[in-house]
Scaffold this motif. Structure first.
Motif, mmCIF file in Angstrom:
data_model
loop_
_atom_site.group_PDB
_atom_site.id
_atom_site.type_symbol
_atom_site.label_atom_id
_atom_site.label_comp_id
_atom_site.label_asym_id
_atom_site.label_seq_id
_atom_site.Cartn_x
_atom_site.Cartn_y
_atom_site.Cartn_z
ATOM 1 N N LYS A 1 0.590 -1.314 -0.050
ATOM 2 C CA LYS A 1 0.359 0.154 0.251
ATOM 3 C C LYS A 1 1.024 0.967 0.435
ATOM 4 O O LYS A 1 0.266 2.452 -0.854
ATOM 5 C CB LYS A 1 -0.678 -0.126 1.352
ATOM 6 N N ALA B 1 1.623 2.836 -3.419
ATOM 7 C CA ALA B 1 0.447 2.983 -4.484
ATOM 8 C C ALA B 1 0.722 4.731 -4.572
ATOM 9 O O ALA B 1 0.795 4.887 -6.047
ATOM 10 C CB ALA B 1 -0.677 3.703 -3.703
ATOM 11 N N LYS C 1 0.931 5.706 -8.777
ATOM 12 C CA LYS C 1 0.189 6.606 -9.983
ATOM 13 C C LYS C 1 0.686 7.732 -10.129
ATOM 14 O O LYS C 1 0.631 8.204 -11.455
ATOM 15 C CB LYS C 1 -0.511 7.557 -8.564
ATOM 16 N N GLU D 1 -3.830 -0.130 -3.747
ATOM 17 C CA GLU D 1 -5.152 0.648 -2.890
ATOM 18 C C GLU D 1 -5.153 -0.486 -2.034
ATOM 19 O O GLU D 1 -5.721 -0.075 -1.477
ATOM 20 C CB GLU D 1 -5.447 1.410 -3.443
ATOM 21 N N ASN D 2 -5.986 -1.808 -2.141
ATOM 22 C CA ASN D 2 -7.022 -2.089 -2.376
ATOM 23 C C ASN D 2 -6.518 -3.544 -1.656
ATOM 24 O O ASN D 2 -7.006 -4.745 -1.482
ATOM 25 C CB ASN D 2 -8.012 -2.159 -3.193
#
Length: 403
Positions: free
Chosen positions: A11, A14, A18, A66-67
């Motif tokens: 995480k 991320a 991005k 992110e998930n």
């Protein structure tokens, strides 16, 4: 199961994904294709050239990061991609290849920032993500086999070619071995694989099944990809300009989750734009053939009447029930030739005049900008998200508009 530490490390990457995700995926595809050029038989190389596929994969990787602690939230997207993978005949043995080159690309692009700890966390995360994809796709392959579908790509012969509009042509295809065709769910697509003279690899594209099912033939309807200032689509132009009756191509079994709910008795709204009419025709014709009694509202937007495919078919199938409604909208000026033809575009005011059933089912398909506008308009009218089903011929990962 991933450890809490692994999930937190993934995480934490991320933000950089991005920012540099597309750079990573471009590097990934370049390395993978150099090492495994045979995979060019599977991937759409035109989307590689335009950058569409690297961007889509970058978005997928970012969503995974992110998930990673709640992968179940990604299941709808995973299933949508899984249908595409099944259609393209992606198999479990492909996943280690992808994982190897994706991790190498992360290490190359991020340099010193890609610490051993980060690389190990992503290796574990990829293994878990791949496991989810493999299991879902295994279920899809098994379900298709139980339904009588074939495995791999099956040879077909073109038995009829019909021009539907200025840009869309239909191909009626039968199995070369004369076998009966299994049923499909209205709204699904097939992958068409052909070997074009002068091309080193097979070229594969997805096209919607545009007719009601019968055991003798499938109908696919192909839009000529020829945007102004852009080269013609290699496959669509070949099919339009060179493929004739008697010609050969290969099809994978039907796939896709944009599917008509055939058991429902709710009013149904079909709202399409351009070539988005192709899966909608299969749905609408199926309902009409079943004489289900469901009220149909059929709305289609096109540039002009000459760009409008299946006009007569739509008029005929909606005319069977006096409660059905039909509306064609042309963005380029034309004189209205009937009460169901108007000039303009589908906007919020037009949707407000069309939608009479808050509990209806809405099936929306068309170009990306069209999809976003229509779905946004429906939501503003209070239509529940779960009542809106959609399909875009852009990458499914560009279509994060239902959340």
């Amino acid at each position: 199961m991933l450890s809490e530490k692994t999930m937190q490390i993934v995480k934490s990457t991320a933000p950089v994904l991005k920012e540099r995700g597309t750079e990573i995926t471009v590097c990934f595809y370049e390395r993978m294709f150099n090492a495994h050029p045979e995979l060019k038989n599977i991937f759409n190389m035109s989307r590689q050239k335009t950058g569409g596929q690297p961007k889509a994969l970058a978005f997928t990787v970012l969503q995974a990061a992110e998930n990673i602690d709640r992968l179940e939230a990604l299941l709808p997207v995973v299933e949508q991609i899984g249908h595409k993978h099944k259609s393209l005949q992606v198999k479990p043995e492909h996943y280690p290849i992808v994982g190897k080159h994706l991790l190498e690309a992360i290490e190359i692009v991020l340099g010193e920032a890609a610490t051993p700890e980060i690389l190990q966390a992503w290796a574990e995360a990829y293994e878990e993500i791949a496991r989810v994809f493999i299991e879902i796709e295994k279920q899809m392959y098994e379900k298709a086999k139980r339904a009588g579908s074939w495995e791999g790509f099956k040879p077909f012969v073109v038995v009829e070619k019909r021009r539907e509009s200025e840009t869309i042509t239909s191909f009626y295809v039968k199995p070369a071995d004369g076998s009966d065709l299994p049923p499909f769910t209205p709204g699904q697509y097939v992958s068409v694989r052909i070997k074009i003279p002068g091309e080193q690899y097979f070229l594969t594209r997805q096209y919607s099944l545009s007719d009601v099912w019968n055991k003798d033939y499938y109908r696919i309807s192909v839009k000529l990809e020829a945007e102004e200032g852009q080269p013609k689509g290699r496959v669509s132009s070949y099919l339009h300009e060179e493929m004739e009756v008697g010609g050969s191509l290969e099809l994978s079994a039907p796939a896709g989750d944009f599917a008509l709910s055939e058991e429902s008795d709710k009013p149904v709204y079909f709202i399409s734009g351009g070539s988005g009419i192709t899966p909608v025709m299969s749905m609408a014709k199926t309902l009409a053939a079943k004489d289900s009694g469901r009220r149909i509202t059929f709305v289609h937007a096109a540039k002009s009447e000459t760009h409008h495919a299946f006009k007569e078919e739509a008029e005929k199938l909606v005319s069977g029930n006096q409660d059905n409604r039909l509306l064609f909208i042309y963005s380029r000026g034309t004189e209205a030739v009937s009460e169901h033809v108007i000039n303009g575009r589908i906007d919020e005011d037009l949707l407000k005049s069309i939608v009479k059933d808050q509990d209806g089912e809405f099936y929306v398909c068309g170009p990306l900008s069209f999809m976003k506008s229509v779905i946004s308009g429906l939501k503003k009218l209070g239509i529940p998200t779960e009542n809106i089903r959609y399909e875009s011929f852009a990458s499914s990962l560009d279509m994060q508009i239902a959340n």
